[in-house]
Structure formats: structure tokens, C-alpha cells
Write a protein that holds these residues in place. Structure first.
Motif, mmCIF file in Angstrom:
data_model
loop_
_atom_site.group_PDB
_atom_site.id
_atom_site.type_symbol
_atom_site.label_atom_id
_atom_site.label_comp_id
_atom_site.label_asym_id
_atom_site.label_seq_id
_atom_site.Cartn_x
_atom_site.Cartn_y
_atom_site.Cartn_z
ATOM 1 N N ILE A 340 14.861 69.189 -82.055
ATOM 2 C CA ILE A 340 13.954 70.046 -82.129
ATOM 3 C C ILE A 340 12.669 69.686 -81.215
ATOM 4 O O ILE A 340 12.126 70.377 -80.501
ATOM 5 C CB ILE A 340 13.437 70.675 -83.211
ATOM 6 C CG1 ILE A 340 14.631 71.113 -83.943
ATOM 7 C CG2 ILE A 340 12.360 71.654 -83.546
ATOM 8 C CD1 ILE A 340 14.156 71.459 -85.672
ATOM 9 N N GLN A 341 12.333 68.339 -81.657
ATOM 10 C CA GLN A 341 11.120 67.928 -80.682
ATOM 11 C C GLN A 341 11.343 67.744 -79.353
ATOM 12 O O GLN A 341 10.396 67.753 -78.636
ATOM 13 C CB GLN A 341 10.783 66.484 -81.410
ATOM 14 C CG GLN A 341 10.268 66.728 -82.988
ATOM 15 C CD GLN A 341 9.974 65.379 -83.773
ATOM 16 O OE1 GLN A 341 10.186 64.095 -82.971
ATOM 17 N NE2 GLN A 341 9.718 65.430 -84.935
ATOM 18 N N SER A 342 12.568 67.600 -78.784
ATOM 19 C CA SER A 342 12.954 67.233 -77.649
ATOM 20 C C SER A 342 13.076 68.450 -76.613
ATOM 21 O O SER A 342 13.208 68.315 -75.541
ATOM 22 C CB SER A 342 14.243 66.437 -77.542
ATOM 23 O OG SER A 342 14.113 65.189 -78.128
ATOM 24 N N ASP A 365 16.115 73.586 -90.514
ATOM 25 C CA ASP A 365 14.973 74.395 -89.558
ATOM 26 C C ASP A 365 15.718 75.336 -88.508
ATOM 27 O O ASP A 365 16.594 74.696 -87.936
ATOM 28 C CB ASP A 365 13.982 73.494 -88.904
ATOM 29 C CG ASP A 365 12.890 73.874 -88.279
ATOM 30 O OD1 ASP A 365 13.011 74.999 -87.946
ATOM 31 O OD2 ASP A 365 12.202 73.230 -88.161
ATOM 32 N N ILE A 366 15.546 76.580 -88.673
ATOM 33 C CA ILE A 366 15.932 77.545 -87.908
ATOM 34 C C ILE A 366 15.500 77.271 -86.220
ATOM 35 O O ILE A 366 16.385 77.498 -85.282
ATOM 36 C CB ILE A 366 15.278 78.949 -88.104
ATOM 37 C CG1 ILE A 366 16.157 80.034 -87.131
ATOM 38 C CG2 ILE A 366 13.766 79.099 -87.594
ATOM 39 C CD1 ILE A 366 17.621 80.040 -87.943
ATOM 40 N N HIS A 367 14.537 76.338 -85.923
ATOM 41 C CA HIS A 367 14.278 76.031 -84.818
ATOM 42 C C HIS A 367 15.398 75.205 -84.081
ATOM 43 O O HIS A 367 15.536 74.767 -82.881
ATOM 44 C CB HIS A 367 12.940 75.297 -84.727
ATOM 45 C CG HIS A 367 11.610 76.203 -85.025
ATOM 46 N ND1 HIS A 367 11.510 76.191 -86.083
ATOM 47 C CD2 HIS A 367 11.061 76.844 -84.029
ATOM 48 C CE1 HIS A 367 10.348 77.176 -86.025
ATOM 49 N NE2 HIS A 367 10.143 77.515 -84.832
ATOM 50 N N PHE A 368 16.519 74.339 -84.980
ATOM 51 C CA PHE A 368 17.504 73.664 -84.504
ATOM 52 C C PHE A 368 18.287 74.468 -83.471
ATOM 53 O O PHE A 368 18.889 74.171 -82.446
ATOM 54 C CB PHE A 368 18.056 73.121 -85.515
ATOM 55 C CG PHE A 368 19.468 72.365 -84.997
ATOM 56 C CD1 PHE A 368 19.606 71.232 -84.431
ATOM 57 C CD2 PHE A 368 20.680 73.072 -85.782
ATOM 58 C CE1 PHE A 368 20.824 70.866 -83.992
ATOM 59 C CE2 PHE A 368 21.904 72.426 -85.072
ATOM 60 C CZ PHE A 368 21.998 71.421 -84.434
ATOM 61 N N LEU A 369 18.605 75.798 -84.074
ATOM 62 C CA LEU A 369 19.480 76.677 -83.119
ATOM 63 C C LEU A 369 18.734 76.989 -81.637
ATOM 64 O O LEU A 369 19.477 77.120 -80.990
ATOM 65 C CB LEU A 369 19.834 77.814 -84.193
ATOM 66 C CG LEU A 369 20.400 77.755 -85.405
ATOM 67 C CD1 LEU A 369 20.616 79.134 -85.981
ATOM 68 C CD2 LEU A 369 21.634 77.194 -85.439
ATOM 69 N N HIS A 370 17.470 77.270 -81.995
ATOM 70 C CA HIS A 370 16.603 77.645 -80.741
ATOM 71 C C HIS A 370 16.652 76.417 -79.632
ATOM 72 O O HIS A 370 16.642 76.686 -78.619
ATOM 73 C CB HIS A 370 15.262 77.720 -81.045
ATOM 74 C CG HIS A 370 14.298 78.263 -79.943
ATOM 75 N ND1 HIS A 370 14.626 79.332 -79.266
ATOM 76 C CD2 HIS A 370 13.256 77.546 -79.505
ATOM 77 C CE1 HIS A 370 13.617 79.461 -78.319
ATOM 78 N NE2 HIS A 370 12.870 78.571 -78.103
ATOM 79 N N ASN A 394 22.201 84.154 -91.079
ATOM 80 C CA ASN A 394 20.747 84.603 -91.223
ATOM 81 C C ASN A 394 20.007 84.872 -90.005
ATOM 82 O O ASN A 394 19.380 86.242 -89.604
ATOM 83 C CB ASN A 394 19.876 84.094 -92.261
ATOM 84 C CG ASN A 394 20.224 84.023 -93.595
ATOM 85 O OD1 ASN A 394 20.875 85.053 -94.166
ATOM 86 N ND2 ASN A 394 19.766 82.884 -94.467
ATOM 87 N N SER A 395 20.208 84.070 -88.898
ATOM 88 C CA SER A 395 19.597 84.041 -87.697
ATOM 89 C C SER A 395 20.384 85.546 -87.010
ATOM 90 O O SER A 395 19.670 86.029 -86.389
ATOM 91 C CB SER A 395 19.747 82.879 -86.886
ATOM 92 O OG SER A 395 21.156 82.685 -86.568
ATOM 93 N N ASP A 396 21.696 85.538 -87.101
ATOM 94 C CA ASP A 396 22.437 86.711 -86.396
ATOM 95 C C ASP A 396 21.724 88.033 -87.036
ATOM 96 O O ASP A 396 21.696 89.035 -86.362
ATOM 97 C CB ASP A 396 23.961 86.596 -86.624
ATOM 98 C CG ASP A 396 24.438 85.669 -85.818
ATOM 99 O OD1 ASP A 396 23.545 84.845 -84.963
ATOM 100 O OD2 ASP A 396 25.753 85.159 -86.080
#
Length: 553
Positions: A340-342, A365-370, A394-396
Motif C-alpha cells: 500500500i505504501q509503495s 485494508d481496502i487500500h491493498f486492492l487499490h 464488499n468492495s464489489d
């Protein structure tokens, strides 16, 4: 009267001598006739054999068949040696005169050398002669220091190093490993493509194994290197594959300095498998190993057992395949946070993501998918929580509400390892006796949600010993929801599942199986000796049994 008796006696002796000579002449004639008959029988048999279909096979095709026979089940070669069975190339050369001629003129048949337990010195020299300059696959070990074996290694084997295509160095202790590596230090290996360094017995002395330099004269064709928790420092190479494998027994971590020295020799690395532990702290700062060409990274939980994060050691921004094996939830969370940080400077090329026997934490963390938008293939284990599937579903749902694309828009294939799944009670007809389980509901929502978003899954794959029952339950629920998706069912045991984590049954696996067979035999022999020691005289001496093969010339 005495004169007459002497005359009769003389005549009798002459008759006996004459008869004896006639018998000998007849016996000699009989032997000649028998020899002639045998020769004629051999000629007749050869003429008859020439009519057989197998005799019509051209010599070059027969040589190819011999080579295929030699490659059949090579992992059992150690067992054959221990049972005093001749290797297949020797047995093929003893079938007929033509087969022997073809075998002896096929250098590749004699290109595998296993010293010191599979071949005596005499058969070793004969193999080297019959290989006739072809490239060699050499296995040295399990190595034990002895003047005789060291002499053969130095004087007979080492001069053929320019012909080595594959080299396996197998030692049983730190001392023997250091001695064996030192033999190959100040030399060059111009044809070597594959190297395996093993130390397969549990270490009695704690601490990491000291690093060692190999082939300081160069090994320009080296492409595949497998090491057992030992930092082998090679000259700069274009090798594409590097494995760090764990040793048996308690783990002895690689120091960060040694890991840096070993991996830095591979600037063009494409595949890196890290299965052995790496020390968390170092006495001096160690820079990151920059691997811009790295496409496949396999990391085992043992590598992170010291608390280190793999991306604290290497920088690989262009990874395409990432396999995480046997990791707990804290290790998985640490890797996810780094990814996520990268973002957006790394992991944008990641396409295949596999979790083999891993655990997930609830606070994903949902940001991992992002941060990983290119994922197209996902492999995950099925457990009671299924946190990753739940987050993806849930993200879908959020994407459907807001009318936007899902966070993993390219996801097409999902593989599920099913051994951890506990099926509900099954009723008549092989279907659940109650409502679908939470896991099945999540999978159905994943399939349905992807279709709604216009990103349908192309395949769901179920793998495991209970994959059939899992698939039946899934299809039962999916049919109730009037949905469909292409599925594949692979019923297999755990070893097959480990192959999804980068475990290859290749040349290195064959070498490890051979060494394991020999060590198992030696352990059994040692146990028998200890049992016999209680009943044998104190001064009784016998040689430890070893089975060796000799080439019949």
C-alpha cells in the motif's frame, strides 16, 4: 620269462599311450565341433533377430529410446544403487551386441556421474571415457572427507570441470561443506548452467554457515542456482533463477550481509524463492538489493520468522507473480502495508497473487486492492473467516452502488484450496441438509457481483482432497440462485497443493531425492551396527555396508 613279461608290459603301455592320444584328438575335435556349432548358432540367432521389428529400428532412433529409458523415474536412482541394481544404461548395453554397440556410441547415456557412492573409481573413469566429451551432470556427495575420495575428486573429476553442465554439491556438515566448496573456488566452469549446494543433515553447531566464493574464474552460462541457507558468492552472472532453501533441523538464519553478497551477483534475476530464514538485524547497514527484472517472487513463512520483511531486503518493483507460503496473519499484514505504501511506484505489474496455507487478519485494508490493480489470477485457502474474499465482495458491492469499476477489474481466475473447509451436514442426494454455509454465500456473491459489474469470472478452480464435495455444495447453492460460472475440480493431496507455491519437481528435486535415499540407508545401517554392537566381541571390526555399481566393460 622276465624278458617276455617286460616286452608285454612295454607293448601295453604303448597301446595305452596311443589310445590316450586318440581320445585327446577326438576331444579336441569335439571341442572344435562344439565351438563351430555355437558360432553357427550365434550367427543363425543374429540372422533371425534381424528379422524382428526391434532390429529394424535405426541406430539413432534406438539411441533416443535409450536416453528416454535413462530419464525414466530418475528419483529412484539412489534406491537402485543401494539394491546393487545396475543402472539402466549398463543393462541396456548387455541385451545384445547391437544394443551394446549403440549404447557405447551414445555419449549422453554415460553423462551422469554420481560420486562417491554410485560409482567406484574404475566405473567413474569408464563413464568419463564413454561420455566422449559430452556435457556432464555431476552429483558429488553425500560428501565425507577421506584422502581417497579427495584424491579422486581432485585428480579425476575436477579436470573435467569444463564439461560440467549441472553440478550438485552435497555435504553433511559445516566442515565437509567448507572443504567441498573450497575445491571449486579458484576454477572456471564455462559450460555450467545449473548449480545446487546442499547440506542436508541437521547442524550440530548453532549460527549461520560462513559464506564461500565459487568459480572465481567465471561461470558465464549459469542460469539456475539453488542454495541451502549458505551464501555462495558467485561472479556476476546472468542467471535467471535463485533459490534459498532451508536445512533440516533448527533454522540457522542467513545474515543480511551474506544474503546481500549472494543475491547481488544476480542483477538479471527473474525468479527468486526465499525459503530460509534471514536475520532481522545486521551489525552494519546493508543496502537494498535492486532487482528490476524480477518477475516471480516466492516467500515462505520461515524466511520471515525472525521478524524481517522481505521488502526490507530487496527492491523488486516489477514483480508479476507473488507467492506467499505458510505465513501467519501478522506477516501477511506487513507485506500488504508495504504494498500500500509503495503505490503507485511498485506492484503495478503484479498479475498473479497466491496465498498457500496463509492466515488473514480481520482488519484488512481496502487500500491493498487499490494498490494492486492488475491482479488477474488469485489463489487463496478456504477457512472459517475468508477475510480476503469478504473484503473483495464488499468492495464489489460498493462499486455497484457507485456505478464504477471494481478495484480488481482484471480478476478472471480464482483458485481455492479447500482442505481447511468444514462442510455442513449433507442430506439426501449429496446436498446440504440446511442453508448454504457462509463460505458458499460469499462465493455466490462474488460470482454474482462480478457479473453485475460486467467483469465476470472466467473460471473458479477447487483443489484439495475434498474438492469434489466442495464443488457439489457450491453448485447446489449456485443453481438455487440461478447463476453459473465455469469451474474446474482438482482432487489431490497436499503435495500437489504445494506445487502451487513454486515447489518444482525438477532436476533439483531429483537430486534431493537421491541424497535422501542414501542418507536413509546410512541411518538404517548405523542402527543395525548399534544393535549388533551389543552381541559382537569388543574388538570386532567390519566395514560400513555400502552398495556400489561397477560398469561391466
Amino acid at each position: 620269462m622276465n624278458h617276455n613279461q617286460a616286452s608285454v608290459s612295454s607293448n601295453t603301455q604303448e597301446d595305452v599311450d596311443e589310445i590316450t592320444q586318440q581320445i585327446r584328438a577326438l576331444q579336441s575335435s569335439q571341442n572344435d565341433l562344439s565351438r563351430s556349432i555355437r558360432n553357427l548358432q550365434v550367427r543363425a540367432a543374429r540372422i533371425q533377430n534381424q528379422k524382428a521389428a526391434v532390429s529394424l529400428i535405426p541406430s539413432d532412433v534406438l539411441s533416443m529410446i535409450f536416453e528416454e529409458c535413462r530419464q525414466l523415474n530418475p528419483q529412484w536412482s539412489g534406491v537402485l544403487f543401494l539394491l546393487h541394481q545396475s543402472p539402466v544404461e549398463v543393462r541396456l548395453s548387455h541385451v545384445s551386441s547391437r544394443w551394446r554397440e549403440v549404447a557405447l556410441t551414445s555419449p549422453s547415456l554415460w553423462s551422469t556421474i554420481r560420486y562417491p557412492f554410485a560409482h567406484k573409481e574404475g566405473s567413474l573413469m569408464e563413464y568419463l571415457k564413454r561420455s566422449d566429451g559430452s556435457l556432464l551432470d555431476v552429483y558429488i556427495g553425500p560428501w565425507r572427507q577421506h584422502p581417497q575420495t579427495e584424491r579422486v575428486l581432485t585428480n579425476i573429476i575436477l579436470p573435467h570441470l569444463p564439461r560440467f553442465r549441472q553440478l550438485v554439491l552435497d555435504a553433511g556438515s559445516r566442515e565437509t561443506l567448507a572443504s567441498l566448496l573450497a575445491t571449486f573456488r579458484d576454477v572456471s566452469a564455462p559450460a555450467l548452467t545449473r548449480l545446487r549446494v546442499m547440506c542436508r543433515r541437521p547442524m550440530s553447531t548453532a549460527g549461520p554457515i560462513a559464506s564461500a566464493e565459487l568459480f572465481t574464474g567465471g561461470a558465464p552460462l549459469l542460469s539456475d542456482v539453488r542454495l541451502d541457507s549458505v551464501a555462495v558468492i558467485l561472479p556476476k552472472t546472468k542467471a535467471k533463477t535463485l533459490h534459498f532453501c532451508p536445512q533440516p533441523g533448527p533454522p540457522f538464519p542467513l545474515t543480511r550481509e551474506n544474503f546481500f553478497k549472494a543475491a547481488s551477483a544476480f542483477p538479471s534475476l527473474r525468479r527468486l524463492h526465499v525459503k530460509s530464514a534471514i536475520e532481522l538485524k545486521s551489525a552494519a547497514p546493508v543496502p537494498l538489493i535492486f532487482l528490476p527484472s524480477l518477475g516471480e517472487l516466492v516467500v515462505h513463512g520461515l524466511a520471515m520468522s525472525t521478524g524481517i520483511r522481505i521488502f526490507d531486503v530487496i527492491s523488486a518493483p516489477n514483480i508479476e507473480n507473488l507467492y506467499l507460503v505458510d505465513m501467519n496473519c501478522s506477516a501477511i499484514s506487513a507485506i500488504h502495508r508495504f504494498m500500500i505504501q509503495s503505490y503507485p511506484n511498485a506492484f503495478q505489474s503484479l498479475r498473479v497473487l497466491r496465498y498457500i496455507r496463509c492466515e488473514f487478519s480481520e482488519d484488512m485494508d481496502i487500500h491493498f486492492l487499490h494498490a494492486t490493480p492488475g491482479i488477474s489470477q488469485l489463489l487463496i485457502p478456504v477457512d472459517k473467516t475468508n477475510f480476503l474474499i469478504r473484503m473483495l465482495v464488499n468492495s464489489d458491492k460498493q462499486a455497484a452502488i457507485h456505478g464504477c469499476a471494481p478495484l480488481w477489474p482484471e480478476l478472471r481466475t480464482v483458485t481455492l484450496h479447500t482442505p481447511g473447509y468444514c462442510a455442513p451436514v449433507v442430506g439426501a442426494g449429496g446436498v446440504p441438509g440446511n442453508e448454504p454455509s457462509t463460505t458458499m454465500i460469499l462465493l455466490q456473491e462474488l460470482v454474482t457481483g462480478r457479473k453485475i459489474l460486467g467483469r465476470p469470472l472466467s473460471k473458479l478452480c477447487f483443489k484439495g482432497p475434498n474438492a469434489g464435495a466442495f464443488a457439489n455444495e457450491f453448485h447446489w447453492g449456485l443453481n438455487r440462485a440461478k447463476q453459473s460460472v465455469p469451474t474446474e475440480v482438482v482432487i489431490c493431496q497436499m503435495p500437489a497443493l504445494l506445487e502451487d507455491g513454486g515447489l518444482d519437481s525438477d532436476w533439483a528435486g531429483v537430486a534431493e531425492a537421491y541424497g535422501m535415499q542414501l542418507r536413509h540407508f546410512f541411518q538404517q545401517s548405523q542402527g543395525i551396527r548399534q544393535q549388533l554392537a551389543t552381541i559382537l566381541p569388543p574388538n570386532f571390526s567390519y566395514q560400513q555396508p555400502r552398495r556400489r555399481i561397477d560398469v561391466q566393460v
